[in-house]
Structures are given as structure tokens and as C-alpha cells.
Design a protein around this motif. Structure first.
Motif, PDB file in Angstrom:
ATOM      1  N   VAL A  29       0.836  -1.201   0.000  1.00  0.00           N
ATOM      2  CA  VAL A  29       0.000   0.000   0.000  1.00  0.00           C
ATOM      3  C   VAL A  29       0.872   1.252   0.000  1.00  0.00           C
ATOM      4  CG1 VAL A  29      -1.672   1.340   1.336  1.00  0.00           C
ATOM      5  CG2 VAL A  29      -1.950  -1.136   1.105  1.00  0.00           C
ATOM      6  N   ASN A  30       1.920   1.261   0.826  1.00  0.00           N
ATOM      7  CA  ASN A  30       2.803   2.426   0.920  1.00  0.00           C
ATOM      8  C   ASN A  30       3.548   2.672  -0.395  1.00  0.00           C
ATOM      9  OD1 ASN A  30       2.155   2.971   3.622  1.00  0.00           O
ATOM     10  ND2 ASN A  30       3.690   1.532   4.363  1.00  0.00           N
ATOM     11  N   ALA A  31       3.984   1.580  -1.029  1.00  0.00           N
ATOM     12  CA  ALA A  31       4.691   1.721  -2.307  1.00  0.00           C
ATOM     13  C   ALA A  31       3.748   2.252  -3.379  1.00  0.00           C
ATOM     14  CB  ALA A  31       5.274   0.373  -2.737  1.00  0.00           C
ATOM     15  N   TRP A  32       2.522   1.753  -3.398  1.00  0.00           N
ATOM     16  CA  TRP A  32       1.526   2.208  -4.372  1.00  0.00           C
ATOM     17  C   TRP A  32       1.217   3.695  -4.181  1.00  0.00           C
ATOM     18  CZ3 TRP A  32      -3.626   3.822  -3.447  1.00  0.00           C
ATOM     19  CH2 TRP A  32      -4.384   4.015  -4.623  1.00  0.00           C
ATOM     20  N   ALA A  33       1.230   4.146  -2.907  1.00  0.00           N
ATOM     21  CA  ALA A  33       0.934   5.548  -2.607  1.00  0.00           C
ATOM     22  C   ALA A  33       2.155   6.449  -2.780  1.00  0.00           C
ATOM     23  CB  ALA A  33       0.408   5.665  -1.179  1.00  0.00           C
TER      24      ALA A  33
END
Length: 254
Positions: free
Chosen positions: A195-199
Motif C-alpha cells: 500500500v505504501n509503495a503504491w501511494a
């Protein structure tokens, strides 16, 4: 990173290797010692615990294969850790999606009560023999893993602080409980890191550096735990759970 941060993260890794608990100190340490914003510290810390989750999972499966291969050993339960990890991964995703509707105060107070109760049980209750058969079946572990994944996403914790109390209440042998708590970091960190990488909020260099330091500390802690008398290890675990419960209660109510 400064020397102070390296020492702090190394000590956190040692505590995780010893008892499964310790990662809670990393984000506050980065915030206080490096004046790092939480939007950078939290994703980097999550990535770092992906590394300890990987090595703990490998360690758990290696020890389990060696134990079940011993002459006269009972057949192993079917994929108990896999059931826990897959359910925790699903739970972390569900928790992240439902986070906007959760009361943070209520969640942290529940976490404080759970930590205090299980810590006192570990300190005052009867010790479980290390060769005792686990009471938790793969189906029960899947249900626990789902709840731990959801609760971890709601509370911002890495998994062990929620899983260990549940395993203590189920009278799981201390070393087995710690090993499973360490390994549950893998699916939760994996979900959060994705999720953090996608954001676009992930500092890969910082996260991998923290991960290397944590793994070094974890290896030291794991070695110390293997040599520590089980009663002392149980008391250490219980004491840390009580301290964390008091800390969560104080932090939430003040």
C-alpha cells in the motif's frame, strides 16, 4: 543514520529476536532522534519488519521440519503457520479498508487491556511444557490471524503485540508462541508495504537499511533466547506485555 538510531534499532531487533516484541520503539525513535515525519518513518519501519518477518518464517519452518523429522515425532499439523499468515494478510487488507470507521481510542484501550491481561497470565500462571501439543488448530490460527491482521491495521502495530496475548491465552508453549509472533510480521508488513509503495510514500533506502540493522539484532536476540532458561524467557515476555499494556493505557488516556 546517526549512531543513536542504529543503536536503538539494533536493540529493538534484539528484543524482537528474544520475545517477538520490540518493534514498537522504532517509529518513536526515528521521530524523536531524527525529527523524522511519521509519513516517512512509518512506511520505512514497516518495510524493515518485512525482513525480520522473512527470516523468522524461514527459521520457524526450518526448526519445525527438524523437529517433526525426529524419530518418534508425531505427524505435524497441516500448514499451521501458513494458515495464520494468509489470514493475517487478508485481515490487514480488510483492516486498512475499514480504518476510517474505527475508534482509535477504543482500539488502543482494548490493546492495553489485552496486553496487561496476557502479561499477568504469563507472569502468574502455570508454565506450559515446551513439548506440550499446541491447542490451536490451523482453523483456529486462521481465525486468530484474521483478527490480528485487522487489529494491526487498525492500531498501527506490527502483529506480535496482538498475536502473543492470544497465544498466551491458548496456553501455547513460550518458544512456539514467540516464533509464530515473529513470523506473523511477514504478511502484515507485506500488505502495508504494498500500500505504501503504491501511494509513493516509501523510502526504500531507509527501509532496507533499517531492515539490515533489525535483522542483525534479531539474530543476536534469537541466539540469546535459545540459550535462556524457559522460565526466565516466559517472565521476560510477561513483563514486556505488562509494560506495553501500561504504556498504551497511559498514552491513550493522557
Amino acid at each position: 543514520m546517526s549512531v543513536a538510531i542504529v543503536v536503538l534499532v539494533l536493540c529493538a531487533g534484539v528484543c524482537v529476536g528474544l520475545t517477538g516484541i520490540g518493534g514498537v520503539a522504532v517509529v518513536p525513535g526515528l521521530s524523536v532522534l531524527a525529527d523524522m515525519p511519521l509519513t516517512r518513518a512509518v512506511p520505512a519501519s514497516t518495510l524493515a519488519f518485512l525482513f525480520t518477518g522473512l527470516i523468522a518464517t524461514w527459521r520457524f519452518r526450518t526448526v519445525r521440519r527438524a523437529t517433526t523429522a525426529a524419530p518418534g515425532a508425531a505427524p505435524p499439523a497441516r500448514h499451521p503457520l501458513l494458515a495464520l499468515q494468509v489470514a493475517a494478510l487478508l485481515g490487514a487488507a480488510l483492516g486498512a479498508l475499514s480504518l476510517p470507521w474505527v475508534s482509535g481510542t477504543g482500539m488502543h484501550l482494548a490493546l492495553a487491556a489485552l496486553s496487561l491481561g496476557s502479561g499477568l497470565q504469563s507472569l502468574l500462571g502455570r508454565a506450559v511444557p515446551e513439548d506440550a501439543a499446541p491447542r490451536a488448530t490451523p482453523g483456529m490460527l486462521a481465525g486468530i490471524g484474521l483478527a490480528v491482521g485487522i487489529g494491526s491495521a487498525w492500531s498501527g502495530t506490527g502483529g506480535p503485540i496482538l498475536l502473543l496475548p492470544a497465544l498466551v491465552w491458548l496456553s501455547t508453549p513460550t518458544r512456539a508462541a514467540i516464533a509464530m509472533a515473529q513470523a506473523v510480521q511477514l504478511p502484515i508488513a507485506l500488505a502495508a508495504t504494498a500500500v505504501n509503495a503504491w501511494a509513493g510514500q516509501l523510502d526504500w533506502r531507509l527501509g532496507t537499511t533499517l531492515g539490515a540493522v533489525l535483522v542483525a539484532g534479531w539474530l543476536v536476540g534469537d541466539r540469546l533466547a535459545a540459550r535462556m532458561p524457559i522460565l526466565l524467557l516466559r517472565r521476560l515476555l510477561g513483563g514486556l506485555l505488562v509494560l506495553l499494556g501500561l504504556w498504551y493505557a497511559f498514552h491513550t488516556l493522557t
